[in-house]
Design a protein around this motif. Sequence first.
Motif, PDB file in Angstrom:
ATOM      1  N   SER A 219     -49.392  39.855  13.347  1.00 55.77           N
ATOM      2  CA  SER A 219     -49.515  40.804  12.412  1.00 55.77           C
ATOM      3  C   SER A 219     -51.029  41.420  12.119  1.00 55.77           C
ATOM      4  CB  SER A 219     -49.399  39.814  10.724  1.00 55.77           C
ATOM      5  OG  SER A 219     -50.420  39.185  10.892  1.00 55.77           O
ATOM      6  N   GLU A 220     -50.758  42.804  11.701  1.00 59.25           N
ATOM      7  CA  GLU A 220     -52.090  43.634  11.476  1.00 59.25           C
ATOM      8  C   GLU A 220     -52.944  42.723  10.693  1.00 59.25           C
ATOM      9  OE1 GLU A 220     -53.631  47.860   9.922  1.00 59.25           O
ATOM     10  OE2 GLU A 220     -51.523  47.289  10.204  1.00 59.25           O
ATOM     11  N   GLU A 221     -52.561  42.082   9.848  1.00 59.91           N
ATOM     12  CA  GLU A 221     -53.434  41.271   8.663  1.00 59.91           C
ATOM     13  C   GLU A 221     -54.374  40.381   9.437  1.00 59.91           C
ATOM     14  OE1 GLU A 221     -53.391  38.889   4.467  1.00 59.91           O
ATOM     15  OE2 GLU A 221     -51.493  39.615   5.374  1.00 59.91           O
ATOM     16  N   ALA A 222     -53.533  39.696  10.481  1.00 68.99           N
ATOM     17  CA  ALA A 222     -54.322  38.534  11.103  1.00 68.99           C
ATOM     18  C   ALA A 222     -55.337  39.244  11.892  1.00 68.99           C
ATOM     19  CB  ALA A 222     -53.216  37.781  11.849  1.00 68.99           C
ATOM     20  N   ILE A 223     -54.990  40.337  12.850  1.00 69.97           N
ATOM     21  CA  ILE A 223     -55.990  40.794  13.652  1.00 69.97           C
ATOM     22  C   ILE A 223     -57.332  41.215  13.029  1.00 69.97           C
ATOM     23  CG2 ILE A 223     -56.392  42.617  15.243  1.00 69.97           C
ATOM     24  CD1 ILE A 223     -53.281  42.483  15.962  1.00 69.97           C
ATOM     25  N   ALA A 224     -56.857  42.089  11.782  1.00 66.68           N
ATOM     26  CA  ALA A 224     -58.075  42.527  10.807  1.00 66.68           C
ATOM     27  C   ALA A 224     -58.855  41.213  10.251  1.00 66.68           C
ATOM     28  CB  ALA A 224     -57.259  43.463   9.738  1.00 66.68           C
ATOM     29  N   ALA A 225     -58.115  40.240  10.333  1.00 63.65           N
ATOM     30  CA  ALA A 225     -59.175  39.118   9.515  1.00 63.65           C
ATOM     31  C   ALA A 225     -59.734  38.399  10.590  1.00 63.65           C
ATOM     32  CB  ALA A 225     -57.900  37.907   9.032  1.00 63.65           C
ATOM     33  N   GLY A 226     -59.753  38.628  11.837  1.00 67.47           N
ATOM     34  CA  GLY A 226     -60.553  38.175  13.036  1.00 67.47           C
ATOM     35  C   GLY A 226     -59.630  37.423  13.883  1.00 67.47           C
ATOM     36  N   ALA A 227     -58.147  37.428  13.978  1.00 65.87           N
ATOM     37  CA  ALA A 227     -57.135  36.726  14.924  1.00 65.87           C
ATOM     38  C   ALA A 227     -57.218  37.605  16.204  1.00 65.87           C
ATOM     39  CB  ALA A 227     -56.090  36.322  14.424  1.00 65.87           C
ATOM     40  N   PHE A 228     -58.333  37.678  16.902  1.00 65.64           N
ATOM     41  CA  PHE A 228     -58.209  38.590  17.878  1.00 65.64           C
ATOM     42  C   PHE A 228     -57.186  38.345  19.184  1.00 65.64           C
ATOM     43  CE2 PHE A 228     -61.578  35.685  18.481  1.00 65.64           C
ATOM     44  CZ  PHE A 228     -61.490  35.186  19.590  1.00 65.64           C
ATOM     45  N   HIS A 229     -56.844  37.199  19.220  1.00 63.26           N
ATOM     46  CA  HIS A 229     -55.459  36.622  20.053  1.00 63.26           C
ATOM     47  C   HIS A 229     -54.776  35.882  19.265  1.00 63.26           C
ATOM     48  CE1 HIS A 229     -58.747  36.782  23.540  1.00 63.26           C
ATOM     49  NE2 HIS A 229     -58.133  37.963  23.705  1.00 63.26           N
ATOM     50  N   ASN A 230     -53.392  35.744  19.656  1.00 65.29           N
ATOM     51  CA  ASN A 230     -52.365  34.915  18.875  1.00 65.29           C
ATOM     52  C   ASN A 230     -52.657  33.616  18.903  1.00 65.29           C
ATOM     53  OD1 ASN A 230     -49.762  34.419  17.899  1.00 65.29           O
ATOM     54  ND2 ASN A 230     -49.554  33.192  19.877  1.00 65.29           N
ATOM     55  N   ASP A 231     -53.590  33.068  19.752  1.00 68.99           N
ATOM     56  CA  ASP A 231     -53.807  31.475  19.878  1.00 68.99           C
ATOM     57  C   ASP A 231     -54.795  31.145  18.851  1.00 68.99           C
ATOM     58  OD1 ASP A 231     -56.351  32.283  21.073  1.00 68.99           O
ATOM     59  OD2 ASP A 231     -55.832  31.091  22.864  1.00 68.99           O
ATOM     60  N   VAL A 232     -55.510  32.177  17.950  1.00 62.44           N
ATOM     61  CA  VAL A 232     -56.277  31.844  16.900  1.00 62.44           C
ATOM     62  C   VAL A 232     -55.598  31.441  15.612  1.00 62.44           C
ATOM     63  CG1 VAL A 232     -58.218  32.817  15.112  1.00 62.44           C
ATOM     64  CG2 VAL A 232     -57.909  33.330  17.741  1.00 62.44           C
ATOM     65  N   VAL A 233     -54.118  31.830  15.415  1.00 60.54           N
ATOM     66  CA  VAL A 233     -53.195  31.826  14.436  1.00 60.54           C
ATOM     67  C   VAL A 233     -52.054  31.100  14.743  1.00 60.54           C
ATOM     68  CG1 VAL A 233     -54.174  33.395  12.773  1.00 60.54           C
ATOM     69  CG2 VAL A 233     -52.371  34.042  14.629  1.00 60.54           C
ATOM     70  N   ALA A 234     -51.686  30.616  15.985  1.00 60.05           N
ATOM     71  CA  ALA A 234     -50.337  30.037  16.511  1.00 60.05           C
ATOM     72  C   ALA A 234     -50.514  29.530  17.809  1.00 60.05           C
ATOM     73  CB  ALA A 234     -49.348  31.028  16.365  1.00 60.05           C
ATOM     74  N   VAL A 235     -49.817  28.351  17.769  1.00 58.55           N
ATOM     75  CA  VAL A 235     -49.857  27.537  19.281  1.00 58.55           C
ATOM     76  C   VAL A 235     -48.582  26.838  19.250  1.00 58.55           C
ATOM     77  CG1 VAL A 235     -51.082  25.639  18.337  1.00 58.55           C
ATOM     78  CG2 VAL A 235     -51.056  25.988  20.751  1.00 58.55           C
ATOM     79  N   ALA A 236     -47.789  26.897  20.465  1.00 55.47           N
ATOM     80  CA  ALA A 236     -46.735  26.157  20.570  1.00 55.47           C
ATOM     81  C   ALA A 236     -46.890  24.791  21.572  1.00 55.47           C
ATOM     82  CB  ALA A 236     -45.662  26.683  21.303  1.00 55.47           C
ATOM     83  N   ASN A 237     -45.959  23.981  21.634  1.00 54.24           N
ATOM     84  CA  ASN A 237     -45.923  22.857  22.510  1.00 54.24           C
ATOM     85  C   ASN A 237     -44.688  22.025  22.328  1.00 54.24           C
ATOM     86  OD1 ASN A 237     -47.159  20.578  24.260  1.00 54.24           O
ATOM     87  ND2 ASN A 237     -46.793  19.390  22.509  1.00 54.24           N
ATOM     88  N   GLY A 238     -43.947  22.077  23.470  1.00 55.62           N
ATOM     89  CA  GLY A 238     -42.631  21.414  23.475  1.00 55.62           C
ATOM     90  C   GLY A 238     -41.621  22.336  22.593  1.00 55.62           C
ATOM     91  N   PRO A 239     -41.085  21.492  21.705  1.00 58.41           N
ATOM     92  CA  PRO A 239     -40.247  22.739  20.855  1.00 58.41           C
ATOM     93  C   PRO A 239     -40.679  22.925  19.541  1.00 58.41           C
ATOM     94  CG  PRO A 239     -39.459  20.183  20.705  1.00 58.41           C
ATOM     95  CD  PRO A 239     -40.507  20.158  21.641  1.00 58.41           C
TER      96      PRO A 239
END
Length: 415
Positions: A219-239
């Motif tokens: 999301s543009e909002e996330a990048i503009a808020a400082g989430a320069f990489h996806n792993d600043v706002v989401a992470v996955a493990n297993g399912p």
Amino acid sequence: MIREINFDGIVGPSHNYAGLSLGNLASARNAGHVSQPRAAALQGIDKMRSNIALGLVQGVFIPQPRPGRAWLAELGTTVENAEPHLAANAMSASSMWAANAATISPAPDTADGKCHLTVANLKTMPHRSHEWPATLAQLRLAFASDAFAVHGPVPPAYGDEGAANHMRLTPAHDQPGVEVFVYGVAGGPFPARQHVEASKAIARLHRLDPERTLFAAQSEEAIAAGAFHNDVVAVANGPVLFAHEKAFADRDTLVGALAAKVDGFELVEVPDAVVPLADAIRSYLFNAQLVTPPDGAMTLVAPTECRDTPSVNGWIERHLASNGAIRRVNFVDVRQSMANGGGPACLRLRVACDPSDVDPRFLVDDAKLDRLAGVISQRWPDEIASDDIQAASLIADVERARRDLLETLDMPELN
């Protein structure tokens, strides 16, 4: 036997706060502060120890040669004579954030049954753009077995920042997974660093099944808020996908596709009304390591900043009490890395493979970490002020420290 290995970047002896990363709010906020390379590296060692104590397999990557003399030579200068901003870019220790080293597709996902690794070009930021040759050398050494296919970088017309923008969801590491490539389109005042063209190229190079490969816009909002990489706002493990409500541009389409393609898929979503995006980014709640130890209790390895942020700590306590997907939280002190814009997840690259296929020099146990800590305690500078990064004495200390580390690990190939 396929297991997930976390390869942590050892924090290099030139660790300093030059504020080089546009869009990384912590990096900008602490620009010019005095850094503590020795403390930073020892904090990283302690994090690795805690993961080993959980029963996880742990590896390391080595700090790159600093200053980056070869890069400066291409610019027609030396570290001693370079303009200050060029010297700062050449002295950066940013390769410690191994999540940006490469993108990984484990063997169960690929058409040829090999684990594929593509080194990231990191072309958006000057201080990171010259990392990939040294990173590629380490990848080719560590993963020289025929079980792996190691690729050079995507052409620099398209930005690629590695596993920080890639997630894999699967019932188990040794089963076929669904790989999610997250890219940026726009980010307000900040650049979107991961291009969809780079992500699609990597999926082709890794010979992934298109039916089990997803591309999702951050999301543009996330990048503009400082989430320069996806792993600043989401992470996955297993399912499990653990994400902030505002992580993705089209959250419903992504979640629907994962629910249809991943057996046992579970979304753990944090509402913005409970943890505002600013708190999530400041605390690096999602830049934690989400892992499954041998005891099966999914664990969040989170920075102490999460415990110190009331909204985040409150959410964690409620989730644990609800018997949700995340059963345990281990808080770790990586404050020196956090102050430069990288949490626990930034410091590691996840590779699901048979550990016996990896060059054993890159795998660590407590005894090897003791030896590394000894070198760090003796050789890493105690402090670095930004104004001192061109000092001849500091440069000599930084280069000697890395040589001693390579000698301890018996890796003459990386000299």
